[in-house]
Motif scaffolding. Structure first.
Motif, PDB file in Angstrom:
ATOM      1  N   TYR A 128       0.837  -1.209   0.000  1.00 55.05           N
ATOM      2  CA  TYR A 128       0.000   0.000   0.000  1.00 55.05           C
ATOM      3  C   TYR A 128       0.872   1.260   0.000  1.00 55.05           C
ATOM      4  O   TYR A 128       0.594   2.227  -0.700  1.00 55.05           O
ATOM      5  CB  TYR A 128      -0.920  -0.005   1.216  1.00 55.05           C
ATOM      6  CG  TYR A 128      -1.754   1.252   1.331  1.00 55.05           C
ATOM      7  CD1 TYR A 128      -2.902   1.424   0.555  1.00 55.05           C
ATOM      8  CD2 TYR A 128      -1.396   2.270   2.223  1.00 55.05           C
ATOM      9  CE1 TYR A 128      -3.665   2.577   0.661  1.00 55.05           C
ATOM     10  CE2 TYR A 128      -2.144   3.423   2.336  1.00 55.05           C
ATOM     11  CZ  TYR A 128      -3.288   3.577   1.545  1.00 55.05           C
ATOM     12  OH  TYR A 128      -4.033   4.718   1.642  1.00 55.05           O
ATOM     13  N   VAL A 129       1.971   1.213   0.803  1.00 55.53           N
ATOM     14  CA  VAL A 129       2.845   2.387   0.895  1.00 55.53           C
ATOM     15  C   VAL A 129       3.539   2.656  -0.429  1.00 55.53           C
ATOM     16  O   VAL A 129       3.627   3.805  -0.884  1.00 55.53           O
ATOM     17  CB  VAL A 129       3.892   2.174   2.012  1.00 55.53           C
ATOM     18  CG1 VAL A 129       4.955   3.281   1.963  1.00 55.53           C
ATOM     19  CG2 VAL A 129       3.211   2.161   3.374  1.00 55.53           C
ATOM     20  N   PHE A 130       4.021   1.608  -1.087  1.00 54.55           N
ATOM     21  CA  PHE A 130       4.811   1.790  -2.305  1.00 54.55           C
ATOM     22  C   PHE A 130       3.948   2.026  -3.546  1.00 54.55           C
ATOM     23  O   PHE A 130       4.386   2.669  -4.493  1.00 54.55           O
ATOM     24  CB  PHE A 130       5.713   0.580  -2.543  1.00 54.55           C
ATOM     25  CG  PHE A 130       6.915   0.553  -1.644  1.00 54.55           C
ATOM     26  CD1 PHE A 130       7.974   1.431  -1.848  1.00 54.55           C
ATOM     27  CD2 PHE A 130       6.980  -0.335  -0.580  1.00 54.55           C
ATOM     28  CE1 PHE A 130       9.084   1.401  -1.022  1.00 54.55           C
ATOM     29  CE2 PHE A 130       8.079  -0.372   0.252  1.00 54.55           C
ATOM     30  CZ  PHE A 130       9.146   0.506   0.029  1.00 54.55           C
ATOM     31  N   PHE A 131       2.725   1.498  -3.549  1.00 55.28           N
ATOM     32  CA  PHE A 131       1.925   1.572  -4.761  1.00 55.28           C
ATOM     33  C   PHE A 131       0.670   2.421  -4.609  1.00 55.28           C
ATOM     34  O   PHE A 131      -0.147   2.476  -5.521  1.00 55.28           O
ATOM     35  CB  PHE A 131       1.527   0.156  -5.218  1.00 55.28           C
ATOM     36  CG  PHE A 131       2.705  -0.701  -5.563  1.00 55.28           C
ATOM     37  CD1 PHE A 131       3.407  -0.503  -6.740  1.00 55.28           C
ATOM     38  CD2 PHE A 131       3.115  -1.696  -4.697  1.00 55.28           C
ATOM     39  CE1 PHE A 131       4.492  -1.302  -7.063  1.00 55.28           C
ATOM     40  CE2 PHE A 131       4.204  -2.503  -5.011  1.00 55.28           C
ATOM     41  CZ  PHE A 131       4.899  -2.295  -6.196  1.00 55.28           C
ATOM     42  N   SER A 132       0.477   3.052  -3.458  1.00 53.24           N
ATOM     43  CA  SER A 132      -0.698   3.899  -3.283  1.00 53.24           C
ATOM     44  C   SER A 132      -0.609   5.107  -4.202  1.00 53.24           C
ATOM     45  O   SER A 132       0.446   5.733  -4.348  1.00 53.24           O
ATOM     46  CB  SER A 132      -0.810   4.370  -1.823  1.00 53.24           C
ATOM     47  OG  SER A 132       0.331   5.122  -1.463  1.00 53.24           O
ATOM     48  N   GLY A 133      -1.711   5.424  -4.837  1.00 55.03           N
ATOM     49  CA  GLY A 133      -1.761   6.559  -5.731  1.00 55.03           C
ATOM     50  C   GLY A 133      -1.296   6.262  -7.135  1.00 55.03           C
ATOM     51  O   GLY A 133      -1.404   7.111  -8.029  1.00 55.03           O
TER      52      GLY A 133
END
Length: 257
Positions: A188-193
Motif C-alpha cells: 500500500y505504501v509503495f503503490f498507493s496513488g
C-alpha cells in the motif's frame, strides 16, 4: 570424546529406543497401508482416490512426529530417562535420527512397496492408482520445506510441556498472518496513488490480464536466473533446520541439567 559420544553406548541406546518405539512404526505402517487400500478400492469403484490426502497425512506425521510420539521432557518424566548412561548429544542424536531419518524413510518405503506390488497387478484401475501414488512430483525442494517445518515442530516439542503441536502451529499461523499484514502495508505504501495505463485496441480487462501474466512470467524467469537469490534460498533452507536443531539440542541440554 567418550563423554560426548561413544559409538557402543549410542548403539545400545538406539537398540533400546527402537525396541520401545516398535509399536509406533507398526501403527504408522499399518495405517498408511489401510489408507492406501481404501484409496485403491475407491479408485476401482469410482475412478477417484485420495492419494493427495495420504501424502498430506504422511507429511503431517513427519513434520509433527516429535510432538505426536515423544513423551514430554519435564520434571515429571521418568527418572530412568535421566539416569541412562548416555550423553545429551547421544539422546538428541537418537531423537534426530528417529524423526529425520527413520520415520520418513519408513513412510516412503511403505508407499514405495505398495506401489510396486499393486503396479504389477494386471488391472488397469489398480495400476492407475499406483501411478497416482508415485513420487513423480516429489522434489528436493519439498524435502527442504519438510525439514524446515519439522525442525520448528521439534523445537516446539522441546520448549512446550503440553500441546506442543497445537502451540507450535498457532505460532506459525500468527507469524504468517503478521508477514502477510506487513506485506500488505508495504504494498500500500509503495503503490498507493499509482495508476496502471494500457494502450491498444483491446479491452481494458483483457489488456490488464495479459500485462499481468507477461510481467509475472518475466519476473519469475529473472528470479530463477538470479544467482544471488538462488544462493540465499539454498543457504536459508539449510540454516533454518540446522539452527532449529542446534537450539533444540541446547534446550534438551538445559532440561537434563
Amino acid at each position: 570424546m567418550n563423554v560426548v559420544f561413544n559409538i557402543n553406548r549410542f548403539i545400545n541406546l538406539e537398540k533400546r529406543n527402537i525396541f520401545l518405539s516398535k509399536m509406533q512404526y507398526i501403527y504408522i505402517a499399518s495405517s498408511l497401508a489401510g489408507l492406501y487400500i481404501l484409496s485403491m478400492l475407491l479408485h476401482i469403484l469410482t475412478g477417484s482416490n485420495f492419494a493427495e490426502f495420504i501424502y498430506f497425512i504422511a507429511y503431517v506425521v513427519i513434520v509433527g512426529g516429535p510432538c505426536f510420539f515423544e513423551k514430554n521432557i519435564n520434571k515429571h518424566s521418568s527418572i530412568f530417562d535421566f539416569t541412562l548412561p548416555t550423553s545429551t548429544f547421544e539422546d538428541f542424536l537418537s531423537i534426530w535420527i528417529k524423526y529425520v531419518l527413520l520415520i520418513p524413510v519408513s513412510i516412503f518405503l511403505v508407499i514405495l512397496i505398495l506401489n510396486l506390488v499393486t503396479g504389477i497387478i494386471p488391472i488397469e484401475a489398480i495400476q492407475e492408482h499406483a501411478r497416482d501414488m508415485s513420487f513423480s512430483n516429489f522434489s528436493f525442494n519439498r524435502i527442504h520445506k519438510i525439514l524446515a517445518f519439522q525442525s520448528v515442530f521439534m523445537l516446539g516439542y522441546f520448549y512446550f510441556k503440553r500441546y506442543a503441536f497445537a502451540k507450535t502451529s498457532l505460532i506459525i499461523l500468527v507469524l504468517f498472518v503478521i508477514l502477510v499484514f506487513i506485506g500488505v502495508i508495504l504494498g500500500y505504501v509503495f503503490f498507493s496513488g499509482e495508476e496502471l495505463h494500457f494502450n491498444g485496441n483491446m479491452e481494458h480487462d483483457k489488456s490488464f490480464s495479459m500485462g499481468y501474466t507477461l510481467g509475472r512470467t518475466m519476473g519469475e524467469a529473472e528470479l530463477r536466473k538470479d544467482l544471488i537469490i538462488n544462493i540465499c534460498d539454498t543457504v536459508t533452507s539449510i540454516i533454518i533446520p540446522v539452527g532449529m536443531w542446534i537450539v533444540s539440542y541446547l534446550k534438551l541440554k538445559e532440561t537434563e541439567i
